[in-house]
Design a protein around this motif. Structure first.
Motif, PDB file in Angstrom:
ATOM      1  N   VAL A  60       0.852  -1.193   0.000  1.00  0.00           N
ATOM      2  CA  VAL A  60       0.000   0.000   0.000  1.00  0.00           C
ATOM      3  C   VAL A  60       0.887   1.242   0.000  1.00  0.00           C
ATOM      4  O   VAL A  60       1.815   1.341   0.805  1.00  0.00           O
ATOM      5  CB  VAL A  60      -0.945   0.021   1.217  1.00  0.00           C
ATOM      6  N   TYR A  61       0.621   2.148  -0.934  1.00  0.00           N
ATOM      7  CA  TYR A  61       1.387   3.387  -0.993  1.00  0.00           C
ATOM      8  C   TYR A  61       0.477   4.576  -0.732  1.00  0.00           C
ATOM      9  O   TYR A  61      -0.724   4.550  -1.023  1.00  0.00           O
ATOM     10  CB  TYR A  61       2.103   3.528  -2.335  1.00  0.00           C
ATOM     11  N   ALA A  62       1.056   5.603  -0.143  1.00  0.00           N
ATOM     12  CA  ALA A  62       0.287   6.791   0.248  1.00  0.00           C
ATOM     13  C   ALA A  62       0.066   7.689  -0.958  1.00  0.00           C
ATOM     14  O   ALA A  62       1.008   8.283  -1.474  1.00  0.00           O
ATOM     15  CB  ALA A  62       1.037   7.547   1.336  1.00  0.00           C
ATOM     16  N   ASP A  63      -1.182   7.788  -1.411  1.00  0.00           N
ATOM     17  CA  ASP A  63      -1.495   8.658  -2.557  1.00  0.00           C
ATOM     18  C   ASP A  63      -2.552   9.699  -2.221  1.00  0.00           C
ATOM     19  O   ASP A  63      -3.122  10.320  -3.116  1.00  0.00           O
ATOM     20  CB  ASP A  63      -1.936   7.823  -3.770  1.00  0.00           C
ATOM     21  N   LEU A  64      -2.814   9.903  -0.925  1.00  0.00           N
ATOM     22  CA  LEU A  64      -3.779  10.904  -0.491  1.00  0.00           C
ATOM     23  C   LEU A  64      -3.052  12.099   0.126  1.00  0.00           C
ATOM     24  O   LEU A  64      -2.070  11.932   0.863  1.00  0.00           O
ATOM     25  CB  LEU A  64      -4.743  10.312   0.536  1.00  0.00           C
ATOM     26  N   HIS A  65      -3.525  13.302  -0.177  1.00  0.00           N
ATOM     27  CA  HIS A  65      -3.006  14.554   0.402  1.00  0.00           C
ATOM     28  C   HIS A  65      -1.572  14.869  -0.027  1.00  0.00           C
ATOM     29  O   HIS A  65      -0.911  15.698   0.614  1.00  0.00           O
ATOM     30  CB  HIS A  65      -3.102  14.518   1.939  1.00  0.00           C
ATOM     31  N   VAL A  66      -1.108  14.231  -1.087  1.00  0.00           N
ATOM     32  CA  VAL A  66       0.264  14.485  -1.546  1.00  0.00           C
ATOM     33  C   VAL A  66       0.355  15.862  -2.196  1.00  0.00           C
ATOM     34  O   VAL A  66       1.269  16.644  -1.901  1.00  0.00           O
ATOM     35  CB  VAL A  66       0.732  13.377  -2.510  1.00  0.00           C
ATOM     36  N   ALA A  67      -0.592  16.175  -3.072  1.00  0.00           N
ATOM     37  CA  ALA A  67      -0.577  17.483  -3.726  1.00  0.00           C
ATOM     38  C   ALA A  67      -0.757  18.598  -2.695  1.00  0.00           C
ATOM     39  O   ALA A  67      -0.095  19.650  -2.780  1.00  0.00           O
ATOM     40  CB  ALA A  67      -1.669  17.565  -4.790  1.00  0.00           C
ATOM     41  N   GLU A  68      -1.618  18.382  -1.711  1.00  0.00           N
ATOM     42  CA  GLU A  68      -1.835  19.394  -0.681  1.00  0.00           C
ATOM     43  C   GLU A  68      -0.553  19.630   0.126  1.00  0.00           C
ATOM     44  O   GLU A  68      -0.250  20.767   0.512  1.00  0.00           O
ATOM     45  CB  GLU A  68      -2.968  18.964   0.258  1.00  0.00           C
ATOM     46  N   LEU A  69       0.185  18.550   0.347  1.00  0.00           N
ATOM     47  CA  LEU A  69       1.441  18.681   1.084  1.00  0.00           C
ATOM     48  C   LEU A  69       2.462  19.480   0.279  1.00  0.00           C
ATOM     49  O   LEU A  69       3.142  20.366   0.816  1.00  0.00           O
ATOM     50  CB  LEU A  69       1.979  17.298   1.419  1.00  0.00           C
ATOM     51  N   PHE A  70       2.547  19.216  -1.019  1.00  0.00           N
ATOM     52  CA  PHE A  70       3.443  20.005  -1.870  1.00  0.00           C
ATOM     53  C   PHE A  70       3.013  21.473  -1.882  1.00  0.00           C
ATOM     54  O   PHE A  70       3.853  22.374  -1.863  1.00  0.00           O
ATOM     55  CB  PHE A  70       3.464  19.459  -3.293  1.00  0.00           C
ATOM     56  N   GLY A  71       1.698  21.697  -1.898  1.00  0.00           N
ATOM     57  CA  GLY A  71       1.210  23.067  -1.867  1.00  0.00           C
ATOM     58  C   GLY A  71       1.625  23.780  -0.592  1.00  0.00           C
ATOM     59  O   GLY A  71       2.048  24.939  -0.623  1.00  0.00           O
ATOM     60  N   ALA A  72       1.523  23.079   0.530  1.00  0.00           N
ATOM     61  CA  ALA A  72       1.917  23.684   1.801  1.00  0.00           C
ATOM     62  C   ALA A  72       3.421  23.946   1.869  1.00  0.00           C
ATOM     63  O   ALA A  72       3.872  24.836   2.601  1.00  0.00           O
ATOM     64  CB  ALA A  72       1.495  22.768   2.954  1.00  0.00           C
ATOM     65  N   ALA A  81       0.118  19.823  -8.049  1.00  0.00           N
ATOM     66  CA  ALA A  81      -0.653  18.710  -8.619  1.00  0.00           C
ATOM     67  C   ALA A  81       0.204  17.898  -9.593  1.00  0.00           C
ATOM     68  O   ALA A  81       0.161  16.664  -9.585  1.00  0.00           O
ATOM     69  CB  ALA A  81      -1.894  19.247  -9.330  1.00  0.00           C
ATOM     70  N   ARG A  82       0.994  18.600 -10.427  1.00  0.00           N
ATOM     71  CA  ARG A  82       1.852  17.891 -11.385  1.00  0.00           C
ATOM     72  C   ARG A  82       2.938  17.094 -10.664  1.00  0.00           C
ATOM     73  O   ARG A  82       3.232  15.949 -11.041  1.00  0.00           O
ATOM     74  CB  ARG A  82       2.486  18.879 -12.366  1.00  0.00           C
ATOM     75  N   ARG A  83       3.534  17.701  -9.648  1.00  0.00           N
ATOM     76  CA  ARG A  83       4.592  17.025  -8.902  1.00  0.00           C
ATOM     77  C   ARG A  83       4.050  15.778  -8.201  1.00  0.00           C
ATOM     78  O   ARG A  83       4.672  14.716  -8.216  1.00  0.00           O
ATOM     79  CB  ARG A  83       5.170  17.997  -7.876  1.00  0.00           C
ATOM     80  N   ALA A  84       2.890  15.903  -7.595  1.00  0.00           N
ATOM     81  CA  ALA A  84       2.282  14.760  -6.917  1.00  0.00           C
ATOM     82  C   ALA A  84       1.961  13.650  -7.913  1.00  0.00           C
ATOM     83  O   ALA A  84       2.246  12.470  -7.663  1.00  0.00           O
ATOM     84  CB  ALA A  84       1.025  15.196  -6.169  1.00  0.00           C
ATOM     85  N   SER A  85       1.360  14.010  -9.043  1.00  0.00           N
ATOM     86  CA  SER A  85       1.007  13.021 -10.055  1.00  0.00           C
ATOM     87  C   SER A  85       2.247  12.292 -10.561  1.00  0.00           C
ATOM     88  O   SER A  85       2.251  11.061 -10.713  1.00  0.00           O
ATOM     89  CB  SER A  85       0.278  13.703 -11.216  1.00  0.00           C
ATOM     90  N   LYS A  86       3.314  13.046 -10.791  1.00  0.00           N
ATOM     91  CA  LYS A  86       4.559  12.454 -11.292  1.00  0.00           C
ATOM     92  C   LYS A  86       5.145  11.467 -10.282  1.00  0.00           C
ATOM     93  O   LYS A  86       5.536  10.350 -10.646  1.00  0.00           O
ATOM     94  CB  LYS A  86       5.568  13.562 -11.594  1.00  0.00           C
ATOM     95  N   GLU A  87       5.184  11.859  -9.021  1.00  0.00           N
ATOM     96  CA  GLU A  87       5.760  10.981  -7.997  1.00  0.00           C
ATOM     97  C   GLU A  87       4.919   9.730  -7.796  1.00  0.00           C
ATOM     98  O   GLU A  87       5.452   8.629  -7.630  1.00  0.00           O
ATOM     99  CB  GLU A  87       5.914  11.738  -6.676  1.00  0.00           C
ATOM    100  N   CYS A 168       0.532  17.900   6.703  1.00  0.00           N
ATOM    101  CA  CYS A 168       1.249  16.672   7.046  1.00  0.00           C
ATOM    102  C   CYS A 168       0.414  15.770   7.946  1.00  0.00           C
ATOM    103  O   CYS A 168       0.424  14.550   7.801  1.00  0.00           O
ATOM    104  CB  CYS A 168       2.573  17.026   7.714  1.00  0.00           C
ATOM    105  N   LEU A 169      -0.338  16.358   8.860  1.00  0.00           N
ATOM    106  CA  LEU A 169      -1.215  15.561   9.720  1.00  0.00           C
ATOM    107  C   LEU A 169      -2.322  14.887   8.910  1.00  0.00           C
ATOM    108  O   LEU A 169      -2.713  13.750   9.208  1.00  0.00           O
ATOM    109  CB  LEU A 169      -1.812  16.434  10.821  1.00  0.00           C
ATOM    110  N   ASP A 170      -2.839  15.568   7.888  1.00  0.00           N
ATOM    111  CA  ASP A 170      -3.828  14.939   7.003  1.00  0.00           C
ATOM    112  C   ASP A 170      -3.219  13.717   6.308  1.00  0.00           C
ATOM    113  O   ASP A 170      -3.869  12.671   6.171  1.00  0.00           O
ATOM    114  CB  ASP A 170      -4.305  15.935   5.954  1.00  0.00           C
ATOM    115  N   TYR A 171      -1.992  13.871   5.846  1.00  0.00           N
ATOM    116  CA  TYR A 171      -1.278  12.778   5.170  1.00  0.00           C
ATOM    117  C   TYR A 171      -1.090  11.589   6.121  1.00  0.00           C
ATOM    118  O   TYR A 171      -1.347  10.436   5.770  1.00  0.00           O
ATOM    119  CB  TYR A 171       0.073  13.321   4.699  1.00  0.00           C
ATOM    120  N   ILE A 172      -0.662  11.869   7.354  1.00  0.00           N
ATOM    121  CA  ILE A 172      -0.448  10.805   8.343  1.00  0.00           C
ATOM    122  C   ILE A 172      -1.764  10.140   8.724  1.00  0.00           C
ATOM    123  O   ILE A 172      -1.850   8.907   8.837  1.00  0.00           O
ATOM    124  CB  ILE A 172       0.238  11.394   9.592  1.00  0.00           C
ATOM    125  N   ALA A 173      -2.815  10.940   8.908  1.00  0.00           N
ATOM    126  CA  ALA A 173      -4.114  10.386   9.301  1.00  0.00           C
ATOM    127  C   ALA A 173      -4.649   9.420   8.259  1.00  0.00           C
ATOM    128  O   ALA A 173      -5.337   8.444   8.597  1.00  0.00           O
ATOM    129  CB  ALA A 173      -5.115  11.519   9.537  1.00  0.00           C
TER     130      ALA A 173
END
Length: 230
Positions: A60-72, A81-87, A168-173
């Motif tokens: 299982v890989y973490a694919d939620l809140h990645v773009a939001e984390l890059f935004g922060a 959004a592009r960076r998250a999609s690419k990763e 980051c807390l959203d990502y961890i949750a």
């Protein structure tokens, strides 16, 4: 309680975790996008190693809140959004290639966290995580330590902003339900959640007493290649 195998050193967190490891029902391999540790070769080695010990394997890989984390972290909305999609595309390709090269005797599930958004057990656990973040100071402090450790390598000094911490807390949750009750989410008798580094919240999740705790058939273990320190 360290277990040494031919390829990896395993440290189950508790005696109960060791027993669940011995049962060999299921192993969950957690993968972080953007982490160079998770090469295709590493996935191949992990799947081959796990195939000899467990009836079922899921990655299982973490694919939620990645773009939001890059935004922060300072990227504009489109760039984030592009960076998250690419990763995320890159990490999924590496996982699929690693599984294919391992040639395991049984299928290996490869999932993004987003696939479980409609899973009722995952949804309930995620709501509980959010509730305890809001109401349990000890749990929130543990989550903030995890977030701070991650953000320290990204933002340095001064300390992370409130926006960065919240993202980051959203990502961890979103990840934590699989540390609490993978058997309930995936419908397996018991499960060992594996990661290559200690997780600050583990001690709290496996402590006695009330609060947010891992289910009785959920185990956690630090699994890393022979010769690599924590």
């Amino acid at each position: 309680m360290t277990i040494t195998t031919e390829a990896f050193t395993v440290q189950p967190f508790t005696r109960s975790c060791h027993h669940i490891w011995d049962e060999g029902d299921h192993v969950l391999i957690g993968v972080s996008p953007g982490n160079s540790y998770f090469s295709a070769g590493r996935i191949t080695d992990l799947v081959r190693w796990a195939s000899a010990r467990f009836t079922r394997i899921d990655i299982v890989y973490a694919d939620l809140h990645v773009a939001e984390l890059f935004g922060a972290l300072g990227y504009d909305q489109d760039h984030a959004a592009r960076r998250a999609s690419k990763e995320l595309k890159a990490v999924r390709r590496r996982m699929l290639r690693g599984v294919e090269e391992a040639g395991p005797p049984a299928p290996v599930g490869v999932h993004g966290l987003s696939e479980f958004a409609a899973n009722p057990v995952y949804e309930l656990l995620h709501r509980r995580v959010r509730h305890f973040l809001a109401t349990d100071p000890a749990f929130r402090a543990g989550c903030e330590r995890m977030a701070g450790h991650f953000l320290s390598s990204k933002v340095g000094e001064p300390a992370a902003s409130a926006e960065q911490l919240a993202a980051c807390l959203d990502y961890i949750a979103a990840e934590l339900p699989f540390f609490l009750d993978t058997p309930g989410i995936l419908g397996v008798p018991s499960s060992v959640s594996c990661y290559h580094a200690p997780i600050p919240l583990t001690e709290l999740l496996y402590a006695k007493g009330g609060g947010l705790r891992a289910s009785r058939n959920q185990a956690h273990a630090v699994v890393r290649p022979e010769g690599i320190a924590a």
